[in-house]
Design an enzyme around this catalytic site. Structure first.
Site, PDB file in Angstrom:
ATOM      1  N   LEU A  32      -7.227  33.015 -29.512  1.00  0.00           N
ATOM      2  CA  LEU A  32      -8.046  32.582 -30.647  1.00  0.00           C
ATOM      3  C   LEU A  32      -8.781  31.266 -30.423  1.00  0.00           C
ATOM      4  O   LEU A  32      -9.412  30.756 -31.357  1.00  0.00           O
ATOM      5  CB  LEU A  32      -7.209  32.486 -31.943  1.00  0.00           C
ATOM      6  CG  LEU A  32      -6.498  33.775 -32.356  1.00  0.00           C
ATOM      7  CD1 LEU A  32      -5.720  33.555 -33.642  1.00  0.00           C
ATOM      8  CD2 LEU A  32      -7.486  34.920 -32.505  1.00  0.00           C
ATOM      9  N   ASP A  33      -8.747  30.713 -29.216  1.00  0.00           N
ATOM     10  CA  ASP A  33      -9.528  29.498 -28.951  1.00  0.00           C
ATOM     11  C   ASP A  33      -9.963  29.471 -27.486  1.00  0.00           C
ATOM     12  O   ASP A  33      -9.885  28.441 -26.815  1.00  0.00           O
ATOM     13  CB  ASP A  33      -8.713  28.250 -29.299  1.00  0.00           C
ATOM     14  CG  ASP A  33      -9.606  27.027 -29.561  1.00  0.00           C
ATOM     15  OD1 ASP A  33     -10.813  27.211 -29.814  1.00  0.00           O
ATOM     16  OD2 ASP A  33      -9.093  25.891 -29.530  1.00  0.00           O
ATOM     17  N   VAL A  34     -10.450  30.617 -27.005  1.00  0.00           N
ATOM     18  CA  VAL A  34     -10.971  30.691 -25.637  1.00  0.00           C
ATOM     19  C   VAL A  34     -12.343  30.031 -25.630  1.00  0.00           C
ATOM     20  O   VAL A  34     -13.256  30.448 -26.344  1.00  0.00           O
ATOM     21  CB  VAL A  34     -11.073  32.154 -25.167  1.00  0.00           C
ATOM     22  CG1 VAL A  34     -11.665  32.223 -23.758  1.00  0.00           C
ATOM     23  CG2 VAL A  34      -9.698  32.816 -25.193  1.00  0.00           C
ATOM     24  N   SER A  66     -12.926  27.559 -32.641  1.00  0.00           N
ATOM     25  CA  SER A  66     -14.038  26.672 -32.305  1.00  0.00           C
ATOM     26  C   SER A  66     -15.337  27.441 -32.557  1.00  0.00           C
ATOM     27  O   SER A  66     -15.576  28.474 -31.913  1.00  0.00           O
ATOM     28  CB  SER A  66     -13.942  26.227 -30.844  1.00  0.00           C
ATOM     29  OG  SER A  66     -12.733  25.500 -30.636  1.00  0.00           O
TER      30      SER A  66
END
Length: 313
Positions: A139-141, A176
């Site tokens: 969920l934050d690649v 992000s």
């Protein structure tokens, strides 16, 4: 708003027993990560701990990250070495992955060569496949969360990772903005497709030197979340050196509807492998040619701990 308080250790200060502060690596709203010298292991490590004045919520976030990190074991994901959340100053000790982030590499050298874009993409897809095989989504690649360690991409920061199917905590958006899938913006439950969309956004950025989506700070939702308005222009429109096969692979990952993307990371690998130049040297390939026939059976590793159960927010 005034900046959040931060630890102010100098090199050599003891931040916890057996750990000497070296340098601040990164900070978030609740936690900081420090490079430290581990006297027991006699090597550098990354230590993540609450910022000064942060209390139970920061420790709970670290506990969640520790649970996720303990469930995975892959060379493409930073390893948790110690869970010390029961100490007077709660902290986690991670391996220190030395090297520039993809952000740093882009800032220094500009867009990657198409072959390097594919190699990074395949290695990240393999790491994500392992994570998804444990029932988790990152969920934050994003480029800032991928370190090139001797040229090998390693995913760091599992702070937002959640079990697949779990809704966002408190119904809040987590991630992000430039790399979030439309369904993540819409606060839908965590899914592998969110990570695969983010992977496409990362590869777009590597191939072009520009972000696929450029969110505005204010205005209507389509300006603040441009991924809601539709796909970005083709990567080749921003860099004419992007070959057609890579262009198609990136566009497939960035499909606004998750049903139009690869369903799993195991489907991303052949998608990217098909975009490899036919004359690519054997040493440029990530696996032996004789293993390619087994690619269809790969579903990510399930040899570590059982997947984490989805929990209500």
């Amino acid at each position: 708003m005034p900046p959040e308080p931060s630890w102010s250790w100098s090199p050599g200060d003891e931040l916890a027993p057996g750990l000497l502060a070296w340098a601040l690596l990164g900070d978030g709203r609740r936690c900081e990560t420090w490079l430290a010298w581990d006297l027991g292991r006699w090597c550098p490590v990354a230590v993540k701990l609450p910022r000064p004045g942060q209390g139970a919520r920061a420790v709970a976030a670290l506990a969640r990250e520790a649970e996720v990190a303990a469930a995975v074991a892959h060379p493409g994901i930073r390893r948790l070495l110690d869970d010390r959340l029961d100490r007077p100053l709660p902290h986690l000790v991670f391996e220190y992955v030395e090297g520039p982030t993809l952000d740093d590499a882009l800032a220094d050298d500009g867009p990657f060569h198409p072959l390097d874009v594919l190699l990074v993409g395949m290695q990240l897809a393999a790491a994500l496949g392992h994570l998804h095989g444990r029932g988790l989504a990152h969920l934050d690649v994003k480029p800032g969360n991928v370190v090139l360690c001797d040229g090998r991409p390693v995913l760091i920061d599992l702070g937002l990772a959640r079990p697949v199917g779990e809704p966002p905590a408190g119904g809040q958006r987590r991630g992000s903005p430039p790399w979030m899938a439309p369904e993540q913006v819409r606060r839908l439950p965590a899914s592998p497709g969110m990570d695969l969309f983010a992977l496409g956004a990362v590869l777009f950025e590597l191939a072009t030197g520009t972000q696929a989506f450029d969110p505005a700070d204010d205005g209507p939702a389509e300006r603040r979340w441009p991924q809601l308005a539709g796909p970005p222009p083709p990567a080749s429109g921003r860099n004419h050196e992007v070959p057609a096969a890579l262009d198609r692979a990136i566009a497939t990952l960035l499909a606004p509807d998750p049903a139009d993307r690869p369903a799993t990371a195991s489907q991303v690998l052949p998608l990217l492998a098909e975009a490899m130049p036919v004359n690519a040297a054997e040493e440029d390939r990530l696996w032996p040619i004789w293993a390619t026939g087994r690619l269809g059976a790969w579903q990510g590793s399930t040899t570590a701990r059982p997947p984490l159960a989805s929990r209500p927010a």
